[in-house]
Design an enzyme around this catalytic site. Sequence first.
Site, PDB file in Angstrom:
ATOM      1  N   ASP A  67      77.144  24.335  73.473  1.00 11.43           N
ATOM      2  CA  ASP A  67      76.892  25.345  72.967  1.00 11.43           C
ATOM      3  C   ASP A  67      78.122  26.532  73.208  1.00 11.43           C
ATOM      4  OD1 ASP A  67      76.195  28.199  72.237  1.00 11.43           O
ATOM      5  OD2 ASP A  67      74.541  28.608  73.879  1.00 11.43           O
ATOM      6  N   ASN A  94      85.008  24.278  63.030  1.00 13.98           N
ATOM      7  CA  ASN A  94      84.319  24.691  62.050  1.00 13.98           C
ATOM      8  C   ASN A  94      83.044  25.355  62.328  1.00 13.98           C
ATOM      9  OD1 ASN A  94      82.811  23.865  59.312  1.00 13.98           O
ATOM     10  ND2 ASN A  94      81.556  22.884  60.670  1.00 13.98           N
ATOM     11  N   TYR A 159      80.484  39.469  60.948  1.00  9.52           N
ATOM     12  CA  TYR A 159      80.953  37.948  60.306  1.00  9.52           C
ATOM     13  C   TYR A 159      82.450  38.244  59.539  1.00  9.52           C
ATOM     14  CZ  TYR A 159      80.844  33.550  57.825  1.00  9.52           C
ATOM     15  OH  TYR A 159      81.006  32.321  57.259  1.00  9.52           O
ATOM     16  N   LYS A 163      85.793  36.485  61.082  1.00 10.10           N
ATOM     17  CA  LYS A 163      86.747  35.560  60.422  1.00 10.10           C
ATOM     18  C   LYS A 163      88.130  35.914  60.040  1.00 10.10           C
ATOM     19  CE  LYS A 163      83.725  32.112  59.666  1.00 10.10           C
ATOM     20  NZ  LYS A 163      83.940  31.073  60.285  1.00 10.10           N
TER      21      LYS A 163
HETATM   22  N1  LIG Z   1      78.515  27.951  53.483  1.00  9.72           N
HETATM   23  C1  LIG Z   1      79.407  28.738  53.138  1.00  9.72           C
HETATM   24  O1  LIG Z   1      79.165  29.102  52.266  1.00  9.72           O
HETATM   25  C2  LIG Z   1      80.656  29.087  54.088  1.00  9.72           C
HETATM   26  C3  LIG Z   1      81.524  29.713  53.197  1.00  9.72           C
HETATM   27  C4  LIG Z   1      82.702  30.066  54.066  1.00  9.72           C
HETATM   28  C5  LIG Z   1      82.723  29.754  55.418  1.00  9.72           C
HETATM   29  N2  LIG Z   1      81.778  29.151  56.040  1.00  9.72           N
HETATM   30  C6  LIG Z   1      82.235  28.576  57.481  1.00  9.72           C
HETATM   31  O2  LIG Z   1      82.172  27.196  57.454  1.00  9.72           O
HETATM   32  C7  LIG Z   1      81.745  26.649  58.713  1.00  9.72           C
HETATM   33  C8  LIG Z   1      80.506  25.741  58.447  1.00  9.72           C
HETATM   34  O3  LIG Z   1      79.428  26.343  57.857  1.00  9.72           O
HETATM   35  P1  LIG Z   1      78.175  25.634  57.253  1.00  9.72           P
HETATM   36  O4  LIG Z   1      77.967  26.525  55.829  1.00  9.72           O
HETATM   37  O5  LIG Z   1      78.166  24.127  57.144  1.00  9.72           O
HETATM   38  O6  LIG Z   1      76.894  26.088  58.281  1.00  9.72           O
HETATM   39  P2  LIG Z   1      75.560  25.434  59.009  1.00  9.72           P
HETATM   40  O7  LIG Z   1      75.350  24.773  57.944  1.00  9.72           O
HETATM   41  O8  LIG Z   1      75.023  26.550  59.414  1.00  9.72           O
HETATM   42  O9  LIG Z   1      76.124  24.684  59.949  1.00  9.72           O
HETATM   43  C9  LIG Z   1      76.736  25.457  61.250  1.00  9.72           C
HETATM   44  C10 LIG Z   1      77.108  24.459  62.379  1.00  9.72           C
HETATM   45  O10 LIG Z   1      77.803  25.178  63.532  1.00  9.72           O
HETATM   46  C11 LIG Z   1      76.862  24.797  64.529  1.00  9.72           C
HETATM   47  N3  LIG Z   1      76.783  25.894  65.512  1.00  9.72           N
HETATM   48  C12 LIG Z   1      76.402  27.114  65.284  1.00  9.72           C
HETATM   49  N4  LIG Z   1      76.389  28.082  66.445  1.00  9.72           N
HETATM   50  C13 LIG Z   1      76.927  26.876  67.287  1.00  9.72           C
HETATM   51  C14 LIG Z   1      77.024  27.312  68.649  1.00  9.72           C
HETATM   52  N5  LIG Z   1      76.562  28.463  69.264  1.00  9.72           N
HETATM   53  N6  LIG Z   1      77.259  26.150  69.652  1.00  9.72           N
HETATM   54  C15 LIG Z   1      77.651  25.200  68.812  1.00  9.72           C
HETATM   55  N7  LIG Z   1      77.469  24.788  67.469  1.00  9.72           N
HETATM   56  C16 LIG Z   1      77.066  25.735  66.719  1.00  9.72           C
HETATM   57  C17 LIG Z   1      75.523  24.403  63.956  1.00  9.72           C
HETATM   58  O11 LIG Z   1      74.831  23.534  64.940  1.00  9.72           O
HETATM   59  P3  LIG Z   1      73.707  23.818  66.085  1.00  9.72           P
HETATM   60  O12 LIG Z   1      73.018  24.905  65.247  1.00  9.72           O
HETATM   61  O13 LIG Z   1      73.052  22.645  66.331  1.00  9.72           O
HETATM   62  O14 LIG Z   1      74.384  24.398  67.090  1.00  9.72           O
HETATM   63  C18 LIG Z   1      75.779  23.538  62.806  1.00  9.72           C
HETATM   64  O15 LIG Z   1      76.468  22.326  63.125  1.00  9.72           O
HETATM   65  C19 LIG Z   1      81.339  28.089  59.409  1.00  9.72           C
HETATM   66  O16 LIG Z   1      82.338  28.602  60.398  1.00  9.72           O
HETATM   67  C20 LIG Z   1      81.164  28.964  58.355  1.00  9.72           C
HETATM   68  O17 LIG Z   1      81.514  30.490  58.574  1.00  9.72           O
HETATM   69  C21 LIG Z   1      80.864  28.791  55.299  1.00  9.72           C
END
Ligand SMILES: NC(=O)c1ccc[n+]([C@@H]2O[C@H](COP(=O)([O-])OP(=O)(O)OC[C@H]3O[C@@H](n4cnc5c(N)ncnc54)[C@H](OP(=O)(O)O)[C@@H]3O)[C@@H](O)[C@H]2O)c1
Length: 245
Positions: A67, A94, A159, A163
């Site tokens: 976590d 990530n 957020y 970032k």
């Molecule tokens: N999707 C977009 O449009 C977008 C755009 C720009 C940037 N991003 C960035 O890209 C990254 C990945 O995003 P995503 O879209 O792939 O999100 P996602 O599908 O929600 O996946 C997030 C991942 O982070 C893990 N996570 C969240 N809280 C955590 C914690 N407290 N400890 C450990 N692991 C944690 C989650 O696993 P668990 O819940 O199992 O812990 C999951 O594996 C993030 O940093 C996000 O801000 C995303």
Amino acid sequence: MGIMNNKLQGKVALVTGAGRGIGRAIAHVLGAAGGTVILTARNESDLMQTADNVQDAGGCAELIPADLADESSIMHLVEAIKEKFQTLDILVNNAGMVFSGLLENASTDDWDRCLAVNARAPFILCREVIPLLRKAGQGYIINISSVVGVKGYPLQSIYTASKHALRGMSISLAEELRKDNIRVHVICPGGVDTELVSRVRPDIKKDELIQPEEIAELVLYLVTHKGNAVIDDLHIRRATSSPWF
Ligand SMILES: NC(=O)c1ccc[n+]([C@@H]2O[C@H](COP(=O)([O-])OP(=O)(O)OC[C@H]3O[C@@H](n4cnc5c(N)ncnc54)[C@H](OP(=O)(O)O)[C@@H]3O)[C@@H](O)[C@H]2O)c1
């Protein structure tokens, strides 16, 4: 079957948030390039699915749940990596979470939690693994920021702060680690087709979203390109959005 090549043979990468979305795609691509990928997130069964993907692609996967909001949990992760691998070549920060809502309605806990996962955890992980990256002779830190690491949207102030913090830290750290042959890159994506975007931007049509694999390919480029050209900061937008965010 994956896109087998050996560019990352013998290399060890840690990918946070590897349980789904962008992190899972990055793990898959690094594994397909022959790397050993350490997968972390909270949900173990998600990580097991990613591990299967990595192994199907020809890579090795190691699963260490943690976590990232909890410093002691991060320290256990680091200790497990030191014990099992003694080395690390690539750190991909990530994992991330969103807080969506008006700033005036947000609690101090909302701020603390979002900043802890999105900015403090990458800071702690960088601090703890820099000696391993240095020892590896050449290291990469890839920090996944966002379009809101560069600009801001309403309802995303916390957020956005997290970032910007991650991107800002990376700019200074890149200078600090230059002499050690460790590069620090930032990737700033717009909307990517994951669970996270479906929560914050349900207005964007699914077929217009960037695919997680498209971000993963860029990570692979950053950690395998062997020329004199370096891209520090990548801004990736949806084809249907305005140019030049
Ligand atoms: N999707 C977009 O449009 C977008 C755009 C720009 C940037 N991003 C960035 O890209 C990254 C990945 O995003 P995503 O879209 O792939 O999100 P996602 O599908 O929600 O996946 C997030 C991942 O982070 C893990 N996570 C969240 N809280 C955590 C914690 N407290 N400890 C450990 N692991 C944690 C989650 O696993 P668990 O819940 O199992 O812990 C999951 O594996 C993030 O940093 C996000 O801000 C995303």
